[in-house]
Scaffold this active site. Structure first.
Site, PDB file in Angstrom:
ATOM      1  N   ASP A  30      51.023  50.755  63.041  1.00  0.00           N
ATOM      2  CA  ASP A  30      49.902  49.991  62.496  1.00  0.00           C
ATOM      3  C   ASP A  30      50.389  48.574  62.193  1.00  0.00           C
ATOM      4  OD1 ASP A  30      47.105  50.968  60.713  1.00  0.00           O
ATOM      5  OD2 ASP A  30      47.903  48.947  60.498  1.00  0.00           O
ATOM      6  N   ILE A  31      49.542  47.594  62.507  1.00  0.00           N
ATOM      7  CA  ILE A  31      49.946  46.200  62.252  1.00  0.00           C
ATOM      8  C   ILE A  31      50.170  45.963  60.770  1.00  0.00           C
ATOM      9  CG2 ILE A  31      47.630  45.207  62.031  1.00  0.00           C
ATOM     10  CD1 ILE A  31      48.893  43.010  64.049  1.00  0.00           C
ATOM     11  N   HIS A 100      41.179  57.154  65.578  1.00  0.00           N
ATOM     12  CA  HIS A 100      42.633  57.104  65.394  1.00  0.00           C
ATOM     13  C   HIS A 100      43.016  57.930  64.172  1.00  0.00           C
ATOM     14  CE1 HIS A 100      40.666  53.732  63.397  1.00  0.00           C
ATOM     15  NE2 HIS A 100      41.548  53.903  62.422  1.00  0.00           N
TER      16      HIS A 100
HETATM   17  P1  5GP Z   1      40.792  52.172  59.931  1.00  0.00           P
HETATM   18  O1  5GP Z   1      40.502  51.289  58.751  1.00  0.00           O
HETATM   19  O2  5GP Z   1      39.754  51.956  61.032  1.00  0.00           O
HETATM   20  O3  5GP Z   1      40.969  53.618  59.592  1.00  0.00           O
HETATM   21  O4  5GP Z   1      42.191  51.715  60.467  1.00  0.00           O
HETATM   22  C1  5GP Z   1      42.359  50.709  61.421  1.00  0.00           C
HETATM   23  C2  5GP Z   1      43.804  50.307  61.385  1.00  0.00           C
HETATM   24  O5  5GP Z   1      44.075  49.531  62.525  1.00  0.00           O
HETATM   25  C3  5GP Z   1      44.175  49.439  60.159  1.00  0.00           C
HETATM   26  O6  5GP Z   1      45.161  50.124  59.394  1.00  0.00           O
HETATM   27  C4  5GP Z   1      44.681  48.150  60.776  1.00  0.00           C
HETATM   28  O7  5GP Z   1      45.815  47.619  60.106  1.00  0.00           O
HETATM   29  C5  5GP Z   1      45.024  48.563  62.205  1.00  0.00           C
HETATM   30  N1  5GP Z   1      44.896  47.506  63.179  1.00  0.00           N
HETATM   31  C6  5GP Z   1      43.843  46.676  63.337  1.00  0.00           C
HETATM   32  N2  5GP Z   1      44.056  45.832  64.365  1.00  0.00           N
HETATM   33  C7  5GP Z   1      45.276  46.141  64.872  1.00  0.00           C
HETATM   34  C8  5GP Z   1      46.054  45.613  65.956  1.00  0.00           C
HETATM   35  O8  5GP Z   1      45.682  44.682  66.663  1.00  0.00           O
HETATM   36  N3  5GP Z   1      47.267  46.201  66.177  1.00  0.00           N
HETATM   37  C9  5GP Z   1      47.715  47.228  65.416  1.00  0.00           C
HETATM   38  N4  5GP Z   1      48.922  47.729  65.711  1.00  0.00           N
HETATM   39  N5  5GP Z   1      47.009  47.756  64.391  1.00  0.00           N
HETATM   40  C10 5GP Z   1      45.796  47.208  64.125  1.00  0.00           C
END
Ligand code: 5GP
Ligand code: ZN
Length: 142
Positions: A30-31, A100
């Protein structure tokens, strides 16, 4: 899906720190490393969320989860546990709408991840619980 950031990562159009890949899934850091080792496991097939999984996709993703979880755990002796989180819908904190699974290593109970369950067990009500149970069961389908 052309405007999906995770599809672009899977295709190699956007760089990522890949930790696992096969024909069906892709896993990468995760970034935002909520804790060091925070990893995302995604199906290569674009689906928005868990509600779109069929049994085959569920098998593809979830059968690989323990292997990746063990690798994350074993990557650092300071990792003492791991939370698996899957957000579905904006109300559930989903921000990227390519399904994810978060794997979040845990170092201490006071590291940078927390989860808060309100204890509502004092509100137990047999009639209410039975109605909830019956409604879920009625919607199981096949
Ligand atoms: P959600 O909030 O949808 O459950 O998690 C999305 C995750 O994707 C977040 O933890 C965010 O940091 C990660 N994320 C968003 N954009 C990117 C990206 O471009 N690269 C990576 N590696 N992670 C990302
Ligand atoms: Zn996608």
């Amino acid at each position: 899906m052309s405007d999906c950031i995770f599809c672009k990562i899977i295709a190699g159009e956007i760089p990522s720190y890949k930790v696992y890949e096969d024909d069906l899934v892709y896993a990468f850091l995760d970034i935002s490393q909520t804790t060091p080792g925070h990893t995302l496991l995604v199906p290569k097939k674009h689906v928005a969320d868990l509600f779109e999984y069929d049994t085959q996709l569920a098998s593809d993703v979830f059968t690989r989860l323990p292997k990746i979880a063990r690798a994350v755990r074993d990557s650092n002796p300071a990792i003492k546990g791991l939370n698996v989180i899957n957000n579905n819908g904006a109300v559930a904190y989903q921000s990227v709408f390519h399904s994810h699974i978060h794997l979040i290593p845990r170092y201490t109970k006071n590291d940078d991840f927390s989860i808060h369950f309100v204890d509502n067990s004092g509100d137990y009500n047999e009639v209410k619980y039975t109605a909830i149970q019956e409604s879920i069961v009625a919607h199981l389908g096949d």
